[in-house]
Design an enzyme around this catalytic site. Structure first.
Site, PDB file in Angstrom:
ATOM      1  N   ARG A  54       1.504   7.199  12.648  1.00 50.25           N
ATOM      2  CA  ARG A  54       0.217   7.039  13.306  1.00 50.25           C
ATOM      3  C   ARG A  54       0.200   7.870  14.595  1.00 50.25           C
ATOM      4  O   ARG A  54       1.247   8.251  15.116  1.00 50.25           O
ATOM      5  CB  ARG A  54       0.000   5.565  13.690  1.00 50.25           C
ATOM      6  CG  ARG A  54       0.277   4.578  12.581  1.00 50.25           C
ATOM      7  CD  ARG A  54       0.635   3.200  13.156  1.00 50.25           C
ATOM      8  NE  ARG A  54       0.970   2.255  12.099  1.00 50.25           N
ATOM      9  CZ  ARG A  54       0.103   1.426  11.533  1.00 50.25           C
ATOM     10  NH1 ARG A  54      -1.150   1.433  11.943  1.00 50.25           N
ATOM     11  NH2 ARG A  54       0.470   0.610  10.594  1.00 50.25           N
TER      12      ARG A  54
ATOM     13  N   ARG B 286       0.842  -1.191   0.000  1.00 53.85           N
ATOM     14  CA  ARG B 286       0.000   0.000   0.000  1.00 53.85           C
ATOM     15  C   ARG B 286       0.877   1.240   0.000  1.00 53.85           C
ATOM     16  O   ARG B 286       2.054   1.210   0.379  1.00 53.85           O
ATOM     17  CB  ARG B 286      -0.938   0.006   1.206  1.00 53.85           C
ATOM     18  CG  ARG B 286      -0.244   0.116   2.538  1.00 53.85           C
ATOM     19  CD  ARG B 286      -1.251   0.096   3.672  1.00 53.85           C
ATOM     20  NE  ARG B 286      -0.585   0.150   4.969  1.00 53.85           N
ATOM     21  CZ  ARG B 286      -1.216   0.020   6.124  1.00 53.85           C
ATOM     22  NH1 ARG B 286      -2.527  -0.184   6.144  1.00 53.85           N
ATOM     23  NH2 ARG B 286      -0.554   0.084   7.266  1.00 53.85           N
TER      24      ARG B 286
ATOM     25  N   ASP C  37      -3.837   3.631  17.180  1.00 59.25           N
ATOM     26  CA  ASP C  37      -2.759   3.168  16.307  1.00 59.25           C
ATOM     27  C   ASP C  37      -3.235   2.967  14.875  1.00 59.25           C
ATOM     28  O   ASP C  37      -2.418   2.726  13.983  1.00 59.25           O
ATOM     29  CB  ASP C  37      -2.146   1.868  16.843  1.00 59.25           C
ATOM     30  CG  ASP C  37      -3.178   0.775  17.047  1.00 59.25           C
ATOM     31  OD1 ASP C  37      -4.031   0.947  17.939  1.00 59.25           O
ATOM     32  OD2 ASP C  37      -3.141  -0.237  16.323  1.00 59.25           O
TER      33      ASP C  37
END
Length: 478
Positions: free
Chosen positions: A177, A170, A246
């Protein structure tokens, strides 16, 4: 094409160098050519042999600098410091000629120091779901990570049952995060927190450096982009399902897909994750949970900002969310001249959909038909009198608009999708892929790439779910 490794090089204390663990009999099944062109990747990456050499060889460009990242996170409200890339690796960063920076991240890469008791693998089912969802959201205009390619295998992986392993690469601006910043704050590693903030400000929030207080401006950008994303989730009926901190990106993009779902029949309290017994991440809770997560992130800014400075920024979330949501909902109803009572009209519409259990997306699409008669509209509902009263009110409100009916219809069709990624459609594609046939995945991706168009040859993809596809239970397991 230029690969960089700024995160791995500048934050060596925050990562663990790793190599990709190859899968048994890997096969490149899906490749996102338009995204690859946007990333300016070499065309040879679409060739299986070349991609696998770069991915699995110790000297491959996508393997020799791979790292696993360490972070923590609030999971269902509880702090967990024992998190990190347990099945994923940051492979490289693509830097385009325009200077745009894209992370390439591999999911299903094998065990890392943060796998805990897991095997570090992803299953085919979850990789297909993430591939489909990220592309569906992208074409709806919702900020999201993107899917570059999917690799299947014959390797057995055990979850609730035996499945097969798969990998997904991806791409997004970065994989930073909320949990990255939370971890180094709560573990009192302030030197590493300093380094992380310095990296983020240099590579991803460089414009914030020009402000009197760069950290406050960075927090503001995270708050506002998160509010914008949530407004779009709510207006398109998207449920994330696992909004742990997260799983929240500092770029305000949809991230880490699990048991997500688009609404079928409108239910404001819909829970798409059957493991979410308390409904913490229900559809109507998403705006509040996002603010809760932003508050959790804001603790990591306390070494740099006063409490009042943080509160001032966090206070911008709600008005931004409400303003963006109201604007989107007005557009979905074809209202361009804002009026004080517009949200009352919107809420009446949603209440009517919920009471009569009407399909969320199909009902909005119904409004796009400017030629619809009162009787045709009323026939869509069970409470006919209530529907009639609302329709009369809506027609009266449209009389204020200056756009022609034809222009308004065209505009409404561009914000009310005919095609969404319903869970049953994803499941059909998964079932066929597990038998070795990825043609349904490819077809579904083509349909979802044009969600607002009529696509007369693919009307079946706009149908309401069959009985077996309603209220499907999706777990976090991947």
């Amino acid at each position: 094409m230029h690969f960089d490794h700024s995160y791995a090089k500048n934050l060596t204390a925050l990562v663990t160098p790793m190599t990709v663990s190859p899968l048994s009999e890997p096969q490149l099944q899906l490749y996102n050519q338009p995204l690859a062109e946007q990333l300016e990747l070499d065309p040879s990456f679409s060739e299986q042999s070349h991609l696998f050499t770069q991915l699995f060889s110790s000297q491959g460009a996508l393997n020799q600098h791979a790292v696993a990242q360490k972070y923590g996170g609030h999971q269902f409200g509880g702090w967990n410091p024992e998190l990190g890339d347990g099945r994923g690796l940051l492979l490289a960063e693509v830097v385009t000629h325009a200077g745009q920076r894209w992370d390439l991240h591999l999911k299903g890469a094998g065990k890392t120091p943060y796998s805990r008791f897991g095997d570090g693998r992803a299953v085919l089912r979850s990789t297909i779901r993430e591939y489909l969802a990220s592309e569906a959201l992208h074409h709806l205009g919702i900020p999201t990570s993107r899917a570059l390619c999917l690799v299947s295998s014959s390797e057995p992986v055990y979850r609730e049952k035996q499945e097969t392993g798969a990998m997904l690469i991806r791409a997004c601006q970065s994989h930073l995060r909320f949990g990255h910043f939370e971890y180094f704050y709560h573990s009192k590693q302030l030197d590493k927190l300093d380094a992380l903030f310095e990296y983020a400000l240099q590579y991803h929030f460089s414009a914030c450096r020009e402000h009197a207080n760069p950290h406050q401006e960075m927090l503001r950008q995270v708050v506002l982009s998160t509010a914008d994303m949530i407004a779009k989730w709510q207006s398109f009926g998207f449920c994330h399902g696992v909004m742990n901190s997260d799983n929240m990106s500092i770029h305000g993009i949809t991230f880490d897909f699990g048991p997500y779902a688009f609404l079928d029949n409108f239910d404001s309290q819909y829970i798409c994750n059957h493991s979410d017994h308390g409904g913490r991440y229900a559809y109507d809770q998403q705006p509040g949970v996002a603010l809760w997560n932003l508050n959790a992130l804001a603790h990591s800014f306390t070494p740099y900002l006063s409490i009042d400075e943080i509160k001032h920024v966090l206070a911008e979330y709600e008005p931004r969310l409400l303003d963006q949501y109201a604007s989107l909902m007005r557009l979905k109803l074809g209202l361009h001249q804002p009026q004080e009572d517009d949200l009352e009209l919107v809420n009446g519409w949603l209440s009517m959909l919920e009471q009569d259990k009407r399909d969320f997306s199909q009902s909005f699409r119904l409004l796009c038909n400017q030629a619809i008669s009162e009787n045709q509209f009323v026939d869509h509902f069970i409470d006919r009198q209530r529907a009639k009263d609302w329709f009369v009110q809506y027609r009266s409100r449209l009389a204020i608009e200056t756009l022609s009916a034809e222009s308004r219809q065209l505009q409404m069709q561009q914000v009310n999708p005919k095609y969404i990624l319903r869970n049953y459609l994803a499941q059909i594609a998964i079932d066929r892929a597990e038998e070795g046939d990825f043609s349904e995945c490819e077809q579904l991706l083509k349909v979802l790439a044009n969600p607002f168009d009529e696509q007369n040859n693919f009307q079946s993809y706009a149908a309401t779910p069959p009985s077996w596809g309603q209220d499907m239970e999706i777990s976090c397991s991947s």
